[in-house]
Each structure stands twice: as C-alpha cells, then as structure tokens.
Motif scaffolding. Structure first.
Motif, short mmCIF file in Angstrom:
data_model
loop_
_atom_site.label_atom_id
_atom_site.label_comp_id
_atom_site.label_asym_id
_atom_site.label_seq_id
_atom_site.Cartn_x
_atom_site.Cartn_y
_atom_site.Cartn_z
N ASP A 224 -4.65 3.13 -1.11
CA ASP A 224 -5.67 2.69 -0.15
C ASP A 224 -6.05 1.23 -0.38
O ASP A 224 -7.22 0.85 -0.36
CB ASP A 224 -6.92 3.58 -0.22
CG ASP A 224 -6.63 5.00 0.23
OD1 ASP A 224 -5.77 5.19 1.12
OD2 ASP A 224 -7.26 5.94 -0.31
N GLY A 225 -5.04 0.41 -0.64
CA GLY A 225 -5.25 -1.03 -0.79
C GLY A 225 -5.67 -1.48 -2.18
O GLY A 225 -5.81 -2.68 -2.41
N ASP B 210 0.83 -1.20 0.00
CA ASP B 210 0.00 0.00 0.00
C ASP B 210 0.87 1.25 0.00
O ASP B 210 1.87 1.34 0.72
CB ASP B 210 -0.92 0.01 1.22
CG ASP B 210 -2.10 0.95 1.04
OD1 ASP B 210 -2.54 1.15 -0.11
OD2 ASP B 210 -2.58 1.51 2.04
N ARG C 153 -0.49 1.12 -5.70
CA ARG C 153 -1.52 0.64 -4.78
C ARG C 153 -1.88 1.83 -3.90
O ARG C 153 -1.05 2.36 -3.16
CB ARG C 153 -1.03 -0.52 -3.92
CG ARG C 153 -2.18 -1.11 -3.09
CD ARG C 153 -1.77 -2.29 -2.25
NE ARG C 153 -1.24 -3.38 -3.01
CZ ARG C 153 -1.94 -4.38 -3.53
NH1 ARG C 153 -3.26 -4.38 -3.40
NH2 ARG C 153 -1.35 -5.36 -4.19
#
Length: 101
Positions: free
Chosen positions: A63-64, A41, A61
């Motif tokens: 916020d995930g 992340d 990536r």
C-alpha cells in the motif's frame, strides 16, 4: 517506511549497532547506500538480492509503504531480553536512525 527491528546476541560484547541514515526511501548503512525507491507497490525485493548483512528478509512495498527488517547486535547482559519485542520504527525522519541501545 516501516522498519522492523531484529536484535541478536552478539558473540562479541563490544559489537556496535550499525550507523544507519535515512534519506527518503534510501538507507545509508555503514556508508553504503541502499535505494528502495524503485520497488513498486505490491512488489518484493528478495533478501538475496540485497548485499547487506544488516537487512534481513525481503523488502516489500505494501500500500505504498516500504517494509523491511534491520538486525543489530545486543550488548552483554543484563539486557535481559528487553529489546526482543521493540515496536517497529514507522516513518522515520531523515537523518540518523536511532536504534535501541
């Protein structure tokens, strides 16, 4: 996964869109597997570290969620630019990725 689309006008009218399969955080593009599950992340995988002509730009990536851009050829006119502003593909299901024709 958010996949932004970047169509281009091919000099060869018979150019076909790449065959892309989604498997979780892996893409199989024309038979070659690209595994992005190791991108943490907030990290960016630089464009020049990815040996794939169909992935343009960095893979990030945020916020995930993985963000990447796929390019594919447009056929001959009369496409008239109708795919130039396609919406991104968000959270594609596993299986073959449907690209605009």
């Amino acid at each position: 996964m958010h996949i932004k689309l970047s169509p281009y006008r091919s000099v060869r009218d018979e150019a076909k869109a790449p065959v892309i399969e989604v498997m979780g955080e892996k893409l199989i593009i024309e038979g070659t597997e690209y595994d992005f599950s190791g991108v943490p992340d907030g990290a960016t995988l630089p464009y020049d570290a990815i040996d794939c002509q169909h992935i343009v730009g960095d893979v990030e990536r945020i916020d995930g969620v993985l963000h990447l851009t796929i390019t594919y050829p447009l056929g001959p006119p009369p496409w008239a630019g109708k795919h130039l502003f396609d919406q991104p593909i968000i959270d594609p299901a596993d299986g073959l990725l449907e690209l605009p024709q």
